[in-house]
Design an enzyme around this catalytic site. Structure first.
Site, PDB file in Angstrom:
ATOM      1  CG  HIS A 198      31.703  27.634  41.279  1.00 29.07           C
ATOM      2  ND1 HIS A 198      30.803  27.708  40.246  1.00 29.07           N
ATOM      3  CD2 HIS A 198      32.019  28.909  41.597  1.00 29.07           C
ATOM      4  CE1 HIS A 198      30.578  28.988  39.965  1.00 29.07           C
ATOM      5  NE2 HIS A 198      31.315  29.728  40.756  1.00 29.07           N
ATOM      6  CG  ASP A 235      37.860  21.187   9.007  1.00 29.40           C
ATOM      7  OD1 ASP A 235      38.232  21.492  10.151  1.00 29.40           O
ATOM      8  OD2 ASP A 235      36.991  20.325   8.768  1.00 29.40           O
ATOM      9  CD1 TRP A 249      40.015  30.230  41.540  1.00 28.06           C
ATOM     10  CD2 TRP A 249      41.083  29.701  39.634  1.00 28.06           C
ATOM     11  NE1 TRP A 249      40.401  31.392  40.926  1.00 28.06           N
ATOM     12  CE2 TRP A 249      41.051  31.108  39.761  1.00 28.06           C
ATOM     13  CE3 TRP A 249      41.705  29.145  38.514  1.00 28.06           C
ATOM     14  CZ2 TRP A 249      41.617  31.964  38.814  1.00 28.06           C
ATOM     15  CZ3 TRP A 249      42.270  30.008  37.576  1.00 28.06           C
ATOM     16  CH2 TRP A 249      42.222  31.394  37.724  1.00 28.06           C
ATOM     17  CB  SER A 269      42.688  19.976  25.766  1.00 28.81           C
ATOM     18  OG  SER A 269      41.616  20.663  25.182  1.00 28.81           O
ATOM     19  CB  SER A 270      44.234  25.000  26.540  1.00 25.01           C
ATOM     20  OG  SER A 270      43.099  24.898  27.293  1.00 25.01           O
ATOM     21  CG  HIS A 280      46.291  39.236  34.871  1.00 18.31           C
ATOM     22  ND1 HIS A 280      45.226  39.712  35.588  1.00 18.31           N
ATOM     23  CD2 HIS A 280      46.284  39.900  33.701  1.00 18.31           C
ATOM     24  CE1 HIS A 280      44.641  40.670  34.883  1.00 18.31           C
ATOM     25  NE2 HIS A 280      45.273  40.800  33.739  1.00 18.31           N
ATOM     26  CD  GLU A 291      42.608  30.693  31.949  1.00 17.18           C
ATOM     27  OE1 GLU A 291      43.528  30.383  31.172  1.00 17.18           O
ATOM     28  OE2 GLU A 291      41.461  30.239  31.875  1.00 17.18           O
ATOM     29  CE1 TYR A 332      42.235  41.963  30.836  1.00 18.13           C
ATOM     30  CE2 TYR A 332      44.210  41.132  31.891  1.00 18.13           C
ATOM     31  CZ  TYR A 332      43.197  42.064  31.820  1.00 18.13           C
ATOM     32  OH  TYR A 332      43.138  43.079  32.720  1.00 18.13           O
ATOM     33  CB  SER A 359      34.094  43.762  18.019  1.00 21.61           C
ATOM     34  OG  SER A 359      34.656  44.198  19.211  1.00 21.61           O
ATOM     35  CG  HIS A 393      46.657  42.586  39.483  1.00 24.50           C
ATOM     36  ND1 HIS A 393      46.510  43.073  38.224  1.00 24.50           N
ATOM     37  CD2 HIS A 393      45.990  41.412  39.488  1.00 24.50           C
ATOM     38  CE1 HIS A 393      45.803  42.238  37.497  1.00 24.50           C
ATOM     39  NE2 HIS A 393      45.455  41.214  38.249  1.00 24.50           N
ATOM     40  CG  HIS A 394      45.724  38.065  40.904  1.00 17.88           C
ATOM     41  ND1 HIS A 394      44.356  37.981  40.910  1.00 17.88           N
ATOM     42  CD2 HIS A 394      46.077  38.339  39.630  1.00 17.88           C
ATOM     43  CE1 HIS A 394      43.909  38.178  39.675  1.00 17.88           C
ATOM     44  NE2 HIS A 394      44.939  38.404  38.878  1.00 17.88           N
ATOM     45  CB  THR A 402      39.807  47.817  28.897  1.00 15.14           C
ATOM     46  OG1 THR A 402      40.959  47.049  29.190  1.00 15.14           O
ATOM     47  CG2 THR A 402      38.580  46.938  28.973  1.00 15.14           C
ATOM     48  CE  LYS A 446      39.359  45.602  22.092  1.00 11.08           C
ATOM     49  NZ  LYS A 446      39.029  44.489  21.379  1.00 11.08           N
ATOM     50  NE  ARG A 497      38.086  34.616  46.681  1.00 13.03           N
ATOM     51  CZ  ARG A 497      38.855  34.578  45.584  1.00 13.03           C
ATOM     52  NH1 ARG A 497      39.816  35.472  45.405  1.00 13.03           N
ATOM     53  NH2 ARG A 497      38.663  33.651  44.668  1.00 13.03           N
TER      54      ARG A 497
HETATM   55  C1  HEA Z   1      33.335  31.820  34.361  1.00 15.06           C
HETATM   56  C2  HEA Z   1      33.401  31.576  35.559  1.00 15.06           C
HETATM   57  C3  HEA Z   1      32.327  31.605  36.585  1.00 15.06           C
HETATM   58  C4  HEA Z   1      30.949  31.599  36.461  1.00 15.06           C
HETATM   59  C5  HEA Z   1      30.118  31.554  35.221  1.00 15.06           C
HETATM   60  C6  HEA Z   1      30.439  31.639  37.801  1.00 15.06           C
HETATM   61  C7  HEA Z   1      29.064  31.622  38.100  1.00 15.06           C
HETATM   62  C8  HEA Z   1      28.552  31.665  39.391  1.00 15.06           C
HETATM   63  N1  HEA Z   1      29.276  31.764  40.548  1.00 15.06           N
HETATM   64 FE1  HEA Z   1      31.310  31.699  40.701  1.00 15.06          FE
HETATM   65  N2  HEA Z   1      33.324  31.637  40.865  1.00 15.06           N
HETATM   66  C9  HEA Z   1      34.222  31.577  39.832  1.00 15.06           C
HETATM   67  C10 HEA Z   1      33.916  31.620  38.481  1.00 15.06           C
HETATM   68  C11 HEA Z   1      32.623  31.642  37.983  1.00 15.06           C
HETATM   69  N3  HEA Z   1      31.464  31.672  38.698  1.00 15.06           N
HETATM   70  C12 HEA Z   1      35.557  31.485  40.336  1.00 15.06           C
HETATM   71  C13 HEA Z   1      36.829  31.417  39.521  1.00 15.06           C
HETATM   72  C14 HEA Z   1      35.453  31.489  41.718  1.00 15.06           C
HETATM   73  C15 HEA Z   1      36.576  31.422  42.751  1.00 15.06           C
HETATM   74  C16 HEA Z   1      36.760  30.033  43.230  1.00 15.06           C
HETATM   75  C17 HEA Z   1      37.725  29.998  44.343  1.00 15.06           C
HETATM   76  O1  HEA Z   1      37.587  30.757  45.307  1.00 15.06           O
HETATM   77  O2  HEA Z   1      38.656  29.204  44.253  1.00 15.06           O
HETATM   78  C18 HEA Z   1      34.036  31.597  42.016  1.00 15.06           C
HETATM   79  C19 HEA Z   1      33.526  31.652  43.301  1.00 15.06           C
HETATM   80  C20 HEA Z   1      32.188  31.839  43.602  1.00 15.06           C
HETATM   81  C21 HEA Z   1      31.689  32.129  44.891  1.00 15.06           C
HETATM   82  C22 HEA Z   1      32.515  32.341  46.147  1.00 15.06           C
HETATM   83  C23 HEA Z   1      32.693  31.075  46.860  1.00 15.06           C
HETATM   84  C24 HEA Z   1      33.548  31.259  48.049  1.00 15.06           C
HETATM   85  O3  HEA Z   1      34.359  32.176  48.090  1.00 15.06           O
HETATM   86  O4  HEA Z   1      33.402  30.426  48.943  1.00 15.06           O
HETATM   87  C25 HEA Z   1      30.322  32.201  44.795  1.00 15.06           C
HETATM   88  C26 HEA Z   1      29.423  32.484  45.921  1.00 15.06           C
HETATM   89  O5  HEA Z   1      28.346  32.844  45.766  1.00 15.06           O
HETATM   90  C27 HEA Z   1      29.988  31.955  43.426  1.00 15.06           C
HETATM   91  C28 HEA Z   1      28.703  31.936  42.908  1.00 15.06           C
HETATM   92  C29 HEA Z   1      28.402  31.806  41.563  1.00 15.06           C
HETATM   93  C30 HEA Z   1      27.047  31.708  41.061  1.00 15.06           C
HETATM   94  C31 HEA Z   1      25.797  31.657  41.894  1.00 15.06           C
HETATM   95  C32 HEA Z   1      27.160  31.620  39.699  1.00 15.06           C
HETATM   96  C33 HEA Z   1      26.016  31.523  38.729  1.00 15.06           C
HETATM   97  O6  HEA Z   1      26.190  32.474  37.723  1.00 15.06           O
HETATM   98  C34 HEA Z   1      25.893  30.155  38.145  1.00 15.06           C
HETATM   99  C35 HEA Z   1      24.575  29.997  37.451  1.00 15.06           C
HETATM  100  C36 HEA Z   1      24.516  28.795  36.595  1.00 15.06           C
HETATM  101  C37 HEA Z   1      23.804  27.683  36.856  1.00 15.06           C
HETATM  102  C38 HEA Z   1      23.016  27.512  38.099  1.00 15.06           C
HETATM  103  C39 HEA Z   1      23.851  26.538  35.912  1.00 15.06           C
HETATM  104  C40 HEA Z   1      22.886  26.623  34.815  1.00 15.06           C
HETATM  105  C41 HEA Z   1      21.549  26.260  35.275  1.00 15.06           C
HETATM  106  C42 HEA Z   1      20.776  25.384  34.635  1.00 15.06           C
HETATM  107  C43 HEA Z   1      21.231  24.739  33.410  1.00 15.06           C
HETATM  108  C44 HEA Z   1      19.470  25.121  35.136  1.00 15.06           C
HETATM  109  C45 HEA Z   1      19.424  23.920  35.993  1.00 15.06           C
HETATM  110  C46 HEA Z   1      19.828  24.316  37.342  1.00 15.06           C
HETATM  111  C47 HEA Z   1      19.311  23.860  38.492  1.00 15.06           C
HETATM  112  C48 HEA Z   1      18.566  22.565  38.603  1.00 15.06           C
HETATM  113  C49 HEA Z   1      19.493  24.674  39.719  1.00 15.06           C
HETATM  114  N4  HEA Z   1      31.148  31.748  42.718  1.00 15.06           N
HETATM  115  C1  HEA Z   2      37.390  37.943  32.436  1.00 12.16           C
HETATM  116  C2  HEA Z   2      38.054  38.049  33.467  1.00 12.16           C
HETATM  117  C3  HEA Z   2      38.653  39.286  34.074  1.00 12.16           C
HETATM  118  C4  HEA Z   2      38.871  40.531  33.538  1.00 12.16           C
HETATM  119  C5  HEA Z   2      38.580  41.042  32.150  1.00 12.16           C
HETATM  120  C6  HEA Z   2      39.476  41.304  34.591  1.00 12.16           C
HETATM  121  C7  HEA Z   2      39.861  42.629  34.428  1.00 12.16           C
HETATM  122  C8  HEA Z   2      40.558  43.355  35.367  1.00 12.16           C
HETATM  123  N1  HEA Z   2      40.890  42.936  36.625  1.00 12.16           N
HETATM  124 FE1  HEA Z   2      40.363  41.165  37.474  1.00 12.16          FE
HETATM  125  N2  HEA Z   2      40.114  39.325  38.212  1.00 12.16           N
HETATM  126  C9  HEA Z   2      39.530  38.257  37.584  1.00 12.16           C
HETATM  127  C10 HEA Z   2      39.039  38.242  36.305  1.00 12.16           C
HETATM  128  C11 HEA Z   2      39.102  39.330  35.437  1.00 12.16           C
HETATM  129  N3  HEA Z   2      39.594  40.555  35.722  1.00 12.16           N
HETATM  130  C12 HEA Z   2      39.469  37.117  38.448  1.00 12.16           C
HETATM  131  C13 HEA Z   2      38.897  35.747  38.094  1.00 12.16           C
HETATM  132  C14 HEA Z   2      40.043  37.509  39.648  1.00 12.16           C
HETATM  133  C15 HEA Z   2      40.171  36.729  40.954  1.00 12.16           C
HETATM  134  C16 HEA Z   2      41.012  35.543  40.907  1.00 12.16           C
HETATM  135  C17 HEA Z   2      40.988  34.864  42.238  1.00 12.16           C
HETATM  136  O1  HEA Z   2      41.628  35.380  43.175  1.00 12.16           O
HETATM  137  O2  HEA Z   2      40.303  33.828  42.368  1.00 12.16           O
HETATM  138  C18 HEA Z   2      40.438  38.898  39.458  1.00 12.16           C
HETATM  139  C19 HEA Z   2      41.085  39.629  40.431  1.00 12.16           C
HETATM  140  C20 HEA Z   2      41.625  40.884  40.220  1.00 12.16           C
HETATM  141  C21 HEA Z   2      42.528  41.532  41.129  1.00 12.16           C
HETATM  142  C22 HEA Z   2      43.065  40.949  42.439  1.00 12.16           C
HETATM  143  C23 HEA Z   2      42.168  41.269  43.541  1.00 12.16           C
HETATM  144  C24 HEA Z   2      42.562  40.614  44.802  1.00 12.16           C
HETATM  145  O3  HEA Z   2      42.578  39.380  44.862  1.00 12.16           O
HETATM  146  O4  HEA Z   2      42.882  41.344  45.735  1.00 12.16           O
HETATM  147  C25 HEA Z   2      42.834  42.755  40.575  1.00 12.16           C
HETATM  148  C26 HEA Z   2      43.740  43.754  41.194  1.00 12.16           C
HETATM  149  O5  HEA Z   2      44.266  44.580  40.578  1.00 12.16           O
HETATM  150  C27 HEA Z   2      42.121  42.840  39.325  1.00 12.16           C
HETATM  151  C28 HEA Z   2      42.174  43.918  38.448  1.00 12.16           C
HETATM  152  C29 HEA Z   2      41.598  43.936  37.192  1.00 12.16           C
HETATM  153  C30 HEA Z   2      41.711  45.073  36.287  1.00 12.16           C
HETATM  154  C31 HEA Z   2      42.394  46.370  36.553  1.00 12.16           C
HETATM  155  C32 HEA Z   2      41.065  44.686  35.142  1.00 12.16           C
HETATM  156  C33 HEA Z   2      40.943  45.516  33.879  1.00 12.16           C
HETATM  157  O6  HEA Z   2      41.230  44.755  32.750  1.00 12.16           O
HETATM  158  C34 HEA Z   2      39.589  46.136  33.742  1.00 12.16           C
HETATM  159  C35 HEA Z   2      39.589  47.230  32.675  1.00 12.16           C
HETATM  160  C36 HEA Z   2      38.208  47.743  32.367  1.00 12.16           C
HETATM  161  C37 HEA Z   2      37.692  48.917  32.750  1.00 12.16           C
HETATM  162  C38 HEA Z   2      38.444  49.857  33.632  1.00 12.16           C
HETATM  163  C39 HEA Z   2      36.304  49.333  32.375  1.00 12.16           C
HETATM  164  C40 HEA Z   2      36.141  49.966  31.034  1.00 12.16           C
HETATM  165  C41 HEA Z   2      37.005  51.152  30.841  1.00 12.16           C
HETATM  166  C42 HEA Z   2      36.539  52.398  30.611  1.00 12.16           C
HETATM  167  C43 HEA Z   2      35.108  52.733  30.495  1.00 12.16           C
HETATM  168  C44 HEA Z   2      37.587  53.434  30.381  1.00 12.16           C
HETATM  169  C45 HEA Z   2      37.760  54.517  31.372  1.00 12.16           C
HETATM  170  C46 HEA Z   2      38.071  54.005  32.720  1.00 12.16           C
HETATM  171  C47 HEA Z   2      38.928  54.534  33.594  1.00 12.16           C
HETATM  172  C48 HEA Z   2      40.055  55.417  33.231  1.00 12.16           C
HETATM  173  C49 HEA Z   2      38.730  54.270  35.030  1.00 12.16           C
HETATM  174  N4  HEA Z   2      41.398  41.691  39.130  1.00 12.16           N
HETATM  175 CU   LIG Z   3      44.601  39.648  37.281  1.00 19.83          CU
END
Ligand code: HEA
Ligand code: HEA
Ligand SMILES: [Cu+2]
Ligand code: CUA
Lengths: 286, 545, 373
Positions: free
Chosen positions: B92, B121, B157, B185-186, B269, B271, B273, B284, B318-319, B344, B347, B466
């Site tokens: 997933h 293009d 993942w 590809s990316s 990380h 990634e 962003y 925007s 931070h992860h 952020t 923005k 988790r």
């Molecule tokens: C962009 C990234 C993305 C998106 C969109 C989502 C979307 C969703 N995620 Fe995601 N999730 C991750 C990225 C994302 N996740 C990542 C990176 C992890 C960590 C993996 C790891 O631990 O290694 C994670 C882990 C994660 C967990 C934790 C699993 C665990 O720790 O064991 C859970 C649990 O609830 C969860 C739930 C969901 C659900 C319910 C949605 C829903 O929003 C999804 C809804 C979408 C659909 C259902 C499909 C569209 C539906 C249709 C087209 C209709 C037809 C459908 C049916 C017939 C049912 N996700």
């Molecule tokens: C689109 C993806 C995305 C984005 C944008 C971010 C944004 C941020 N993430 Fe997140 N992060 C993930 C995707 C993302 N993250 C994923 C996938 C994981 C889990 C991976 C895994 O383990 O599977 C993760 C995990 C993760 C961790 C590790 C947690 C853990 O495993 O223990 C941390 C820790 O620092 C973190 C921090 C942040 C911070 C500080 C930002 C900042 O960029 C956020 C900044 C934004 C704001 C703060 C809000 C708007 C700001 C204001 C309104 C201004 C005023 C605010 C203040 C002064 C407070 N993220």
């Molecule tokens: Cu990070």
């Protein structure tokens, strides 16, 4: 910027064939590694990649020589190649990072120094050193000896540095319209590249046969082959590219002011050369 | 911001010839046969392919998520065995990230970047086709690992060694190769986008005249080229540890499992962003359109994006707060992570300043963009909480983290893609999407997504780790709510598909400038955009006054 | 509007529950150590800061959305730049962040000070159980999940501490600085007790340090917090904290037991004794991989039942259990199980599930082999 002459090819079958060929090669390799057969799939894929790339580039060359490309297109190629080399830089950066991390953090920690020095409790007999001759775990046998950097590796450094120089001379020759000198220098470059590969091959043989430096010999062998191996692979690719440039030169391709294919090959070769300098310093000397 | 000037010459389809043979060949090839989609080099067709691929992967990944949610509906093991559960979680995450969100953004870039910079293009059209077709190939391989003996990847993942090396199922080698292909590809896709933006802008269009969508993609592409090779590198090291007996992640040979994590997160990380910067770009361009007011603080938006990109290289650990880093490292990464909140925030504030004193309407695209601002910020806030290292010891690897990243990814990245689809559908199809259905889709999605992910904060704080298939009784209520929300959100996406299909097949005809507040270049070409646009680039040189 | 409501509900819920005994069901537990209280207050501090920022920012946004609707005749202004406000909203968040960083830094430094401990415990993660060794005391044991599988499979009602209960908890004294040295025998695990705010990864080949000073006697529960394979969700941590005197008595008793276990190695064991002991060892340790009926999970985990090659080769069987199989998940048990358990489990495997070799392996033989290696 130009007006209206940017060339957009209509469609092409090479990309998708290239994709399938790549997949065949990788899947074949995977089957070979996991199940012990499949080398023919891999080989087929590998050959297919070369063939498809050849055909793909043939189209590009044809279009280029047909005058379909303007200056803007040339810039697109330059940006493309430049950023591609940057991606290669990052690829090697990961491997150099590995080397530095292991040497400055992991090994001292395992030996009881620094922030995670307690780890030494698990490895009471371990003493960190670089090159690492005695890995912590008794089941892993370290290397028995290491290559002297001031012998073959130095020779190899000279080969590659010289080859970069001869390549530059070839390029200057091309720009000046001295096609013969360009050709000769290119041949010298190629020969130097091949010499490098031969010496590298001999070094690998020595490493496995006499020094006990193997992929299984702990982190020294791992990083050694990781860095030199990927570098060697890049030299090989670079040499293939240079060889095709030589061929094109023979066919009368390239103009004095328009020969980006040649330049791209040169960029790549210089990049590979610079990586080697890094390797020589950090894998062999220090 | 420099005022946008309309191009001098009216832009009509086919008002010029492309280079020599191509026009002819083009006509010829485009009509002939079913191979058209396989061989195309046209940015719009490739963009469409990417978007369709992304949507299909979103479904596949979503259904896997629903398997997870089904198992977690109640305590106890009901539906699936733990090893299959782990494969579902892993797949997933991988599919959503590499299969749904990234290709979704690349598809939008393919369609819109050339239109927004006035290019005929992409810069390297054949390479573009290659980048796309690698993806389906890679994902077929990835999905096929589920059928291999021992099952597919089951180590998350993040693939931490040694669970993903010594202790991994045999299919891991294929998993590595499939990600290699997706990575190639990316990288190639990103190179193409950069070359297009830097080299194919219409005459007179300066960097600071570009739309924010183009800007954010320029910076995203840079991030991609910088970090995808590192992922390829670390995956290769995994491959060697598995198949060739190297010791990169094995202390007995002098390696370190933490090294894997450093390399992975150096990629990982940036990634995240990569998955949010294009979203910022989309918001925007949508917000000013429907507020009918130019984007506030254009240049500070550009600088903020660049700062986020630069900072994103300095925060990876931070992860890894709980892996036992030295204190100085811990402090450095904590401070650097917190800093990202500043650009952020800039923005978010600029978007709100754009809304302030506008003339606002609430078309579906706008609704999604507005929900993005709020819900992404909530995800950002929890991100900031995670950044506080001592507190992260409590949050780490709990559902609090899961809540955080789904807030930034689902109502963040995914909502922005949906907003973009609603916004640009008229340009793609020539018809407006059905507003009524769109609104239903929006409200069901917003309610569903919050019901799905908000309770996860509580579950996490209360101590639910988790990646577990079964849990202690005190987490039961939160999980039940989440699962219901998950199904609500998931099934609401059927509406999305319906809206798209309906819009492709017909609907209210859209003029070239489909939204009255829209000012960017793509709105000067007809709707639907013809296959070839800007074959003669629009003249964007400003008229000196 | 809805989102403001959601936020408000959340604020009220948390504010209300803070005073409530149920607080830990919705929020981070306050815990029973000084550090855990600092962490809790840090958590609440950042939380409230975010809430306030959220209210201000979303407030401004919803005000604009509401006030400047075109349907209400709003005409768009055209300003689009203002350097002063940009500077303003760059610096204010920066200052807020600095204000958060100061207490966070202090707490973190405190957590990292593992010096001058009163008791050192080596915690080793295994797939999927914890091993605790009181360094310098000669006491070491495993701590296994004790929830019966019937509860997991839904065939029996789940009891209160479902999945959070173990056969032998880690016993610790209160008011003493206890240092934890965490490591792992296989993959990465993470040892976590929320009430102490201690979560430290257990890395194979390395040791991490953490510490705690528990203030109240009691039983504290946590879980493995790093994905470690199929039974990651079934690897709880339970700590029993008691007064120093009780702890001393407990430790003395454990030492006693260890001594008598050593004696029993020398005596002759009977088949049924070994089978009974072996079944216990098998189900707590081996069944996680080789499955309850010895059927394994091929190809990763080989079957032991009906494994003729193995039954024909007693030497290999003993060797594998003692030394493990390198590069696979099969661990070496010579260091973690005592000779009695090893002898018992091998005997059991060779005579259970239709394996009928009739072999009886004596603990003393295992002991002899161990000392000769
Ligand atoms: C962009 C990234 C993305 C998106 C969109 C989502 C979307 C969703 N995620 Fe995601 N999730 C991750 C990225 C994302 N996740 C990542 C990176 C992890 C960590 C993996 C790891 O631990 O290694 C994670 C882990 C994660 C967990 C934790 C699993 C665990 O720790 O064991 C859970 C649990 O609830 C969860 C739930 C969901 C659900 C319910 C949605 C829903 O929003 C999804 C809804 C979408 C659909 C259902 C499909 C569209 C539906 C249709 C087209 C209709 C037809 C459908 C049916 C017939 C049912 N996700
Ligand atoms: C689109 C993806 C995305 C984005 C944008 C971010 C944004 C941020 N993430 Fe997140 N992060 C993930 C995707 C993302 N993250 C994923 C996938 C994981 C889990 C991976 C895994 O383990 O599977 C993760 C995990 C993760 C961790 C590790 C947690 C853990 O495993 O223990 C941390 C820790 O620092 C973190 C921090 C942040 C911070 C500080 C930002 C900042 O960029 C956020 C900044 C934004 C704001 C703060 C809000 C708007 C700001 C204001 C309104 C201004 C005023 C605010 C203040 C002064 C407070 N993220
Ligand atoms: Cu990070
Ligand atoms: Cu041990 Cu998770």
């Amino acid at each position: 910027m130009s007006g209206g002459s940017y060339y957009v090819p209509a469609s092409s079958k090479w990309p998708i064939f290239a994709g399938l060929a790549l997949a065949a090669m990788l899947v074949g390799l995977g089957i070979l590694l996991v199940y012990g057969w499949g080398s023919w799939i891999m080989g087929l894929g590998g050959v297919a990649i070369l063939v498809v790339m050849g055909l793909w580039f043939r189209d590009v060359i044809k279009e280029s020589r047909g005058g379909l490309y303007d200056a803007q297109m040339d810039r697109s190629f330059r940006w493309g190649m430049g950023w591609f080399i940057f991606s290669e830089v990052m690829f090697f950066a990961a491997f150099f990072g590995t080397l530095f991390y292991v040497r400055t953090f992991a090994l001292p920690w395992l030996d009881g120094e620094g922030a995670k020095g307690v780890s030494a409790l698990l490895w009471p007999d371990f003493a960190a050193s670089w090159p690492l001759m005695n890995p912590p775990g008794s089941e892993i046998e370290g290397p028995r000896g290491i290559a002297n950097p001031w012998q073959l590796p130095l020779v190899n450094t000279l080969f590659l540095v010289t080859s970069s120089i001869t390549l530059t001379i070839a390029h200057e020759g091309l720009k000046a319209g001295h096609r013969d000198s360009a050709r000769n220098c290119l041949i010298v470059t190629l020969i130097l590249g091949v010499c490098f590969l031969l010496v590298q091959g001999f070094e690998y043989y020595e490493a496995y046969a006499h020094l006990g430096i193997t992929l299984q010999a702990g982190i020294y062998g791992s990083t050694f082959f990781l860095l030199t191996g990927f570098h060697g692979a890049h030299v090989t690719v670079g040499a293939i590219i240079l060889a095709s440039m030589l061929w094109r030169l023979q066919c009368g391709h390239f103009e004095r002011d328009n020969h980006f294919g040649f330049e791209a090959a040169a960029w790549y070769w210089h990049f590979v050369d610079v990586v080697w300098i890094g390797l020589f310093l950090f894998v062999y000397v220090f | 911001m420099a005022p946008k000037l309309p191009p001098k010459a009216p832009l009509e389809h086919g008002n010029s010839i492309t280079g020599g043979a191509s026009a002819h060949e083009g006509e010829h090839h485009y009509r002939s046969g079913p191979l058209r989609w396989l061989l195309t080099t046209n940015h719009k067709e490739i963009g469409t392919l990417y978007l369709i691929f992304s949507l299909s992967m979103f479904m596949v990944g979503g259904i896997m998520a629903l398997v997870v949610r089904l198992e977690l509906f109640q305590p106890g093991l009901q539906m699936v065995q733990p090893e299959f559960f782990n494969q579902m979680t892993t797949m997933h995450g991988l599919i959503m990230i590499f299969g749904a969100v990234m290709p979704g953004f690349v598809g939008l870039a393919n369609w819109m970047v050339p239109l927004q910079v006035g290019a005929p293009d992409m810069a390297l059209p054949r390479l573009n086709n290659f980048s796309f077709w690698l993806l389906p190939i890679a994902f077929v391989l990835l999905l096929s690992t589920l059928l291999m003996p021992g099952g597919g990847p089951n180590f998350g993942w993040t693939s931490y060694a040694p669970l993903s090396t010594t202790y991994a199922p045999p299919s891991t080698t294929f998993f590595i190769f499939s990600l290699h292909m997706a990575g190639i590809s990316s990288i190639l896709g990103a190179i193409n986008i950069i070359a297009t933006i830097l080299n194919l802008r219409a005459p007179g269009m300066r960097l600071m005249d570009m739309t924010l969508f183009v800007w954010t993609w320029l910076i995203t592409a840079f991030l991609l080229i910088a970090v995808m090779p590192v992922l390829a590198g670390v995956l290769t090291m995994m491959l060697l540890d598995i198949n060739f007996g190297t010791s990169f992640f094995n202390a007995a040979g002098g390696g370190d499992p933490v090294l894997f994590q450093h390399l992975f997160w150096f990629f990982g990380h940036p990634e995240v962003y990569i998955m949010i910067l294009p979203a910022f770009g989309i918001v925007s361009v949508i917000v000013p359109t429907f507020a009918r007011k130019p984007l506030f603080g254009y240049s500070s938006m550009v600088y903020a994006t660049a700062s986020i990109a630069v900072l994103s290289f300095t925060v990876w650990a931070h992860h890894m707060f709980s892996v036992g880093l030295p204190l100085v490292a811990e402090l450095f990464f904590m401070y650097a992570t917190m800093l990202i909140a500043v650009p952020t925030g800039v923005k978010v504030f600029n978007w709100i300043a754009t809304l302030f004193r506008g003339s606002i309407t609430f078309e579906t695209a706008m609704l999604f963009a507005l929900a993005f601002i709020v819900l992404f910020s909530i995800g950002g806030f929890s991100g900031l909480m995670l950044a506080i290292a001592p507190a992260d010891f409590q949050y780490h690897d709990t559902y609090f983290v899961v809540a955080h990243f789904h807030y930034v990814l689902v109502p963040g990245a995914v909502f922005s893609i949906m907003a973009a689809v609603y916004y640009w559908l008229p340009k793609w199809t020539g018809h407006y999407p059905d507003e009524r259905l769109g609104r239903w889709h929006f409200w069901l999605s917003v309610i569903g997504v919050n019901l799905l992910f908000f309770p996860m904060h509580f579950a996490g704080l209360a101590g639910m780790p988790r990646r577990i298939p079964d849990y202690a009784l005190q987490f039961a209520d939160f999980n039940m709510a989440s699962s219901i929300g998950g199904f609500l959100f998931g099934f609401s996406q059927l509406l999305f598909i319906w809206v798209i299909v309906k819009c492709v097949r017909g609907g209210v005809k859209a003029p070239a400038r489909s939204w009255d507040g829209a000012t960017d270049l793509e709105w000067t070409v007809p709707s639907p955009a013809p296959l070839h646009t800007f074959e003669t680039p629009p003249d964007m040189r400003r008229i000196e006054s | 509007m809805r989102k403001v409501l959601v936020l408000a509900v959340m604020v009220v819920a948390i504010a209300g529950l803070q005073r409530n005994a149920l607080a830990s069901d919705w929020n981070m537990p306050v815990g029973v150590t000084e550090i855990s209280r600092s962490v809790y207050s840090l958590h609440m501090l950042i939380f409230w800061i975010c809430v306030v920022i959220g209210v201000v920012v979303f407030g401004a946004m919803f005000y604009s959305l509401f006030r400047y609707r075109r349907s209400k005749g709003a005409k768009a202004a055209h300003f689009h730049e203002h350097t002063t406000v940009e500077v303003f909203w760059t610096t204010i968040p920066l200052l807020i962040l600095v204000a958060m960083a100061v207490p966070a830094t202090a707490t973190l430094k405190e957590m990292y000070d593992t010096s001058e401990s009163d008791l050192d415990v080596l915690i080793t993660g295994h797939q999927w159980r914890w091993q605790y060794e009181y360094l310098g005391e000669g006491v070491s044991f495993f701590s296994n999940l004790s929830t019966p599988s019937a509860q997991i499979e839904g065939e029996a009602p789940k009891d209160e501490h479902y999945l959070l209960e173990v056969d032998q908890p880690l016993v610790l004294p209160v008011d003493r600085k206890v240092r934890f040295l965490t490591t792992s025998a296989d993959v990465i695990h993470s040892w976590w007790v929320p009430a102490f705010a201690v979560k430290k990864d257990a890395m194979p080949g390395f040791i991490n340090e953490a510490w705690t000073r528990i203030e109240e006697p009691g039983i504290y529960r946590g879980q493995c917090a790093e994905l470690c394979g199929r039974n990651h969700g079934f690897m709880p941590v339970v700590v029993h904290a008691m007064e120093q005197d009780d702890f001393d008595a407990w430790l003395a008793e454990r030492k006693q037991q260890a001594a008598s276990a050593a004696n029993s190695v020398d005596r002759e064991w009977k088949m049924d004794e070994l089978m009974a002991q072996g079944e216990k060892v098998y189900s707590t340790i081996c069944a996680a991989c080789h499955q309850a009926e010895g059927q394994g999970l091929p190809p990763t985990f080989p079957a032991l039942a009906g494994n003729q090659a193995l039954m024909d080769d007693l030497e290999k069987h003993i060797g594998v259990v003692l030394n493990g199989v390198s590069e696979t998940a099969m661990p070496a048990f010579s260091g973690t199980l005592n000779p009695v358990d090893i002898a018992a489990v091998i005997t059991y495997e060779r005579n259970a599930w239709g394996n009928e070799t009739g072999d009886v392996i004596q603990p003393s033989d295992i002991q002899a082999r161990l000392s000769s290696e």
